[in-house]
Write a protein that holds these residues in place. Structure first.
Motif: not given
Length: 115
Positions: A1-30
């Motif tokens: 077949m000369l013409w092929q359909q393009p592959p289906p688009p990738a599904p949306p990711p199962p997660l999303a970024f929300r915030t990054a919070t500096l926690q000095r007392a815990a020595h990290g970033i949440d």
């Protein structure tokens, strides 16, 4: 077949970024994420091309925090409002990238110097 359909688009990711919070007392970033399914993730935080910390964890449905431990040399120059790079790898073909400004966590809100 000369013409092929393009592959289906990738599904949306199962997660999303929300915030990054500096926690000095815990020595990290949440890093807060929203997820629609239980997903294992690896979170990497960097600043100006230098990796500050990396950790793995599991994100449950809804809103979940993953704490990334930061060493003392990397933690000292961080302050609220500073932009960092957050890369979130999960069971998918792509990596989520975010460039948020750091928020200040509750445990350092009193302004007292932390050891």
């Amino acid at each position: 077949m000369l013409w092929q359909q393009p592959p289906p688009p990738a599904p949306p990711p199962p997660l999303a970024f929300r915030t990054a919070t500096l926690q000095r007392a815990a020595h990290g970033i949440d890093v807060e994420m929203l997820a629609v399914a239980n997903v294992p993730v690896r979170v990497t935080i960097s600043r100006a091309g230098v990796r500050l910390g990396r950790t793995t964890g599991a994100v449950d449905r809804g809103s979940t925090f993953v704490r990334v431990r930061i060493g003392p040399k990397g933690l000292k120059p961080l302050r609220p409002g500073l932009h960092i790079h957050v890369a979130i790898e999960y069971d998918g073909p792509l990596t989520l990238h975010a460039h948020p400004a750091l928020l200040l966590g509750d445990d350092a809100a009193d302004g007292s110097p932390q050891a």
